[in-house]
Write an enzyme that holds these catalytic residues in place. Structure first.
Site, PDB file in Angstrom:
ATOM      1  N   HIS A  20       0.864  -1.194   0.000  1.00 53.78           N
ATOM      2  CA  HIS A  20       0.000   0.000   0.000  1.00 53.78           C
ATOM      3  C   HIS A  20       0.895   1.237   0.000  1.00 53.78           C
ATOM      4  O   HIS A  20       1.330   1.706   1.058  1.00 53.78           O
ATOM      5  CB  HIS A  20      -0.916  -0.041   1.227  1.00 53.78           C
ATOM      6  CG  HIS A  20      -1.933   1.070   1.266  1.00 53.78           C
ATOM      7  ND1 HIS A  20      -3.101   0.964   1.993  1.00 53.78           N
ATOM      8  CD2 HIS A  20      -1.960   2.311   0.698  1.00 53.78           C
ATOM      9  CE1 HIS A  20      -3.795   2.088   1.863  1.00 53.78           C
ATOM     10  NE2 HIS A  20      -3.115   2.926   1.083  1.00 53.78           N
ATOM     11  N   HIS A  22       1.270   4.912  -2.367  1.00 52.46           N
ATOM     12  CA  HIS A  22       0.884   5.773  -3.495  1.00 52.46           C
ATOM     13  C   HIS A  22       2.159   6.440  -3.975  1.00 52.46           C
ATOM     14  O   HIS A  22       2.791   7.185  -3.205  1.00 52.46           O
ATOM     15  CB  HIS A  22      -0.121   6.829  -3.040  1.00 52.46           C
ATOM     16  CG  HIS A  22      -1.370   6.240  -2.459  1.00 52.46           C
ATOM     17  ND1 HIS A  22      -2.518   6.058  -3.186  1.00 52.46           N
ATOM     18  CD2 HIS A  22      -1.635   5.757  -1.209  1.00 52.46           C
ATOM     19  CE1 HIS A  22      -3.447   5.507  -2.410  1.00 52.46           C
ATOM     20  NE2 HIS A  22      -2.927   5.316  -1.214  1.00 52.46           N
ATOM     21  N   GLU A 203     -11.269   3.400   6.034  1.00 58.30           N
ATOM     22  CA  GLU A 203     -10.226   4.306   6.559  1.00 58.30           C
ATOM     23  C   GLU A 203     -10.959   5.382   7.368  1.00 58.30           C
ATOM     24  O   GLU A 203     -10.792   5.469   8.581  1.00 58.30           O
ATOM     25  CB  GLU A 203      -9.417   4.909   5.409  1.00 58.30           C
ATOM     26  CG  GLU A 203      -8.318   5.868   5.862  1.00 58.30           C
ATOM     27  CD  GLU A 203      -7.595   6.544   4.690  1.00 58.30           C
ATOM     28  OE1 GLU A 203      -8.137   6.561   3.569  1.00 58.30           O
ATOM     29  OE2 GLU A 203      -6.472   7.071   4.919  1.00 58.30           O
ATOM     30  N   ASP A 281       1.785   3.945   2.852  1.00 60.34           N
ATOM     31  CA  ASP A 281       0.740   4.792   2.257  1.00 60.34           C
ATOM     32  C   ASP A 281       1.345   5.970   1.484  1.00 60.34           C
ATOM     33  O   ASP A 281       1.512   5.872   0.260  1.00 60.34           O
ATOM     34  CB  ASP A 281      -0.233   5.266   3.346  1.00 60.34           C
ATOM     35  CG  ASP A 281      -1.617   5.620   2.825  1.00 60.34           C
ATOM     36  OD1 ASP A 281      -1.868   5.432   1.635  1.00 60.34           O
ATOM     37  OD2 ASP A 281      -2.448   6.093   3.624  1.00 60.34           O
TER      38      ASP A 281
HETATM   39  N1  ADE Z   1      -4.622   8.794  -1.740  1.00 62.87           N
HETATM   40  C1  ADE Z   1      -3.383   8.801  -1.254  1.00 62.87           C
HETATM   41  N2  ADE Z   1      -3.377   8.383   0.014  1.00 62.87           N
HETATM   42  C2  ADE Z   1      -4.656   8.099   0.349  1.00 62.87           C
HETATM   43  C3  ADE Z   1      -5.299   7.621   1.509  1.00 62.87           C
HETATM   44  N3  ADE Z   1      -4.636   7.344   2.634  1.00 62.87           N
HETATM   45  N4  ADE Z   1      -6.629   7.468   1.477  1.00 62.87           N
HETATM   46  C4  ADE Z   1      -7.324   7.750   0.378  1.00 62.87           C
HETATM   47  N5  ADE Z   1      -6.769   8.195  -0.754  1.00 62.87           N
HETATM   48  C5  ADE Z   1      -5.444   8.364  -0.766  1.00 62.87           C
HETATM   49 ZN    ZN Z   2      -3.749   4.784   0.593  1.00 62.24          ZN
END
Ligand code: ADE
Ligand code: ZN
Length: 340
Positions: A20, A22, A203, A281
């Protein structure tokens, strides 16, 4: 972080996967600044320190506003290659052996950057990481859930010439008010194309969104999933299905999903038999790459060496690697633990 412990040293050498991440969230302020100048893109900060000082968030949307603004400095194929390779260098230093990384094409195509520029740049970074660092990876195309289903379909269409570069699709951005059901048809189409399916769920959104991700999107993996812990039947189901959750402790802290790392649900998730993994993340925004997530969480909640080892095994088991590749990497974790 504070003083480094024997468990930190163990974590540092532990082979692990990151599931996970980005890639736009690995844009370090130094690179943001450099690209802003090179590409002549205005950003609302006059120094690297000012960028870092702005990273103080009360919730997911606060972060997303800054994250999308930061991504505006990425314009060329080389920018995306550089961004990806910089992440893999950090990941390799944390003994990440395999990474499955999200990218948000709509963040770039909506600014006029062609889909191919983004993908070709990221793939160049991925190829270099394999050749120069020995880190394998896969690319997950993530739809922005605050945009429409039609826009997600258009993105999937634009992705078709590059399909062989992707292992799956994801769903991210502002969760509350944009339930998984909004993307049921586009996820079905992605599944028909042979792609794996992931979605951020639970989340900030309620457990009902996790149910929808399972029942309507038929996902293979849940990103975050924290709020599943509010629903006993959901906990039982996730445990029975051994559904992988890609949990991100420092993200949860920075976005106020938990008040204190000591309150993090990972120990309870493990106790209830959930298939948990630890991930970073958006590490540049949340103050730590994957080892920092393991170490800070371990220290805050008192994880044992056995639990940490289990989390690393789960990271390979929950990946989209082949059964043989998973077995090889898990046996590396076991040999490391045996020497440990
Ligand atoms: N885009 C990047 N990080 C994110 C996250 N933690 N939750 C939702 N969208 C995201
Ligand atoms: Zn994320």
């Amino acid at each position: 972080m504070a003083q480094s412990s024997p468990l930190d040293a163990y974590i540092a050498g532990l082979p692990k996967a990151e599931l996970h991440l980005h890639i736009e969230g690995s844009l370090e302020p130094e690179l943001m600044f450099e690209l802003a100048q090179r590409n002549n893109v205005a950003i609302p900060y006059d120094s690297v320190q000012a960028v870092r000082a702005a990273y103080d968030f009360s919730n997911l949307q606060d972060f997303l506003d800054i994250y999308y603004a930061g991504a505006a400095v990425l314009l060329t194929r080389q920018d995306f290659e550089y961004l990806a390779f910089a992440y893999f260098q950090r990941a390799a230093a944390d003994n990440v052996r395999h990474a499955e990384i999200f990218f948000d094409p709509q963040t770039h195509t909506d600014r006029g950057v062609p889909f191919g520029v983004v993908v070709e740049g990221l793939i160049a970074g991925i190829d270099r990481a394999k050749a120069e660092l020995g880190v394998s990876s896969g690319l997950i195309l993530s739809f922005l859930r605050h945009l429409t289903e039609d826009e997600a379909f258009a993105t999937l269409e634009a992705a078709k010439p590059y399909l062989h570069h992707f292992i799956g699709v994801g769903l991210d951005s502002s969760e509350v008010g944009h339930p998984p059901s909004k993307f049921q048809r586009v996820f079905a189409a992605a599944r028909d194309l042979g792609l794996k399916l992931c979605a951020h769920a639970g989340e900030e959104g309620p457990p009902a969104y996790v149910h929808e991700a399972l029942d309507l999107l038929h996902i293979d993996r849940i990103d975050h999933g924290n709020r599943s812990m509010e629903d006993e039947s959901l906990i039982a189901r996730l445990a029975a299905e051994q559904m992988t959750l890609t949990v991100c402790p420092l993200s949860n802290l920075k976005l106020c999903v938990v008040k204190d790392l000591k309150d993090h649900p990972v120990p309870e998730m493990l106790r209830r038999g959930l298939h948990v993994t630890l991930n970073s993340d958006d590490p540049s925004y949340f103050g730590g790459y994957v080892n920092e997530n393991y170490s800070q969480l371990a220290q805050a909640v008192g994880l044992t060496r056995e639990q940490v080892t289990q989390l690393a095994k789960n990271s390979f088991e929950g990946s989209f690697l082949s059964t043989e590749e998973k077995a090889t990497l898990i046996s590396e974790v076991e040999s490391y633990a045996a020497k440990g």
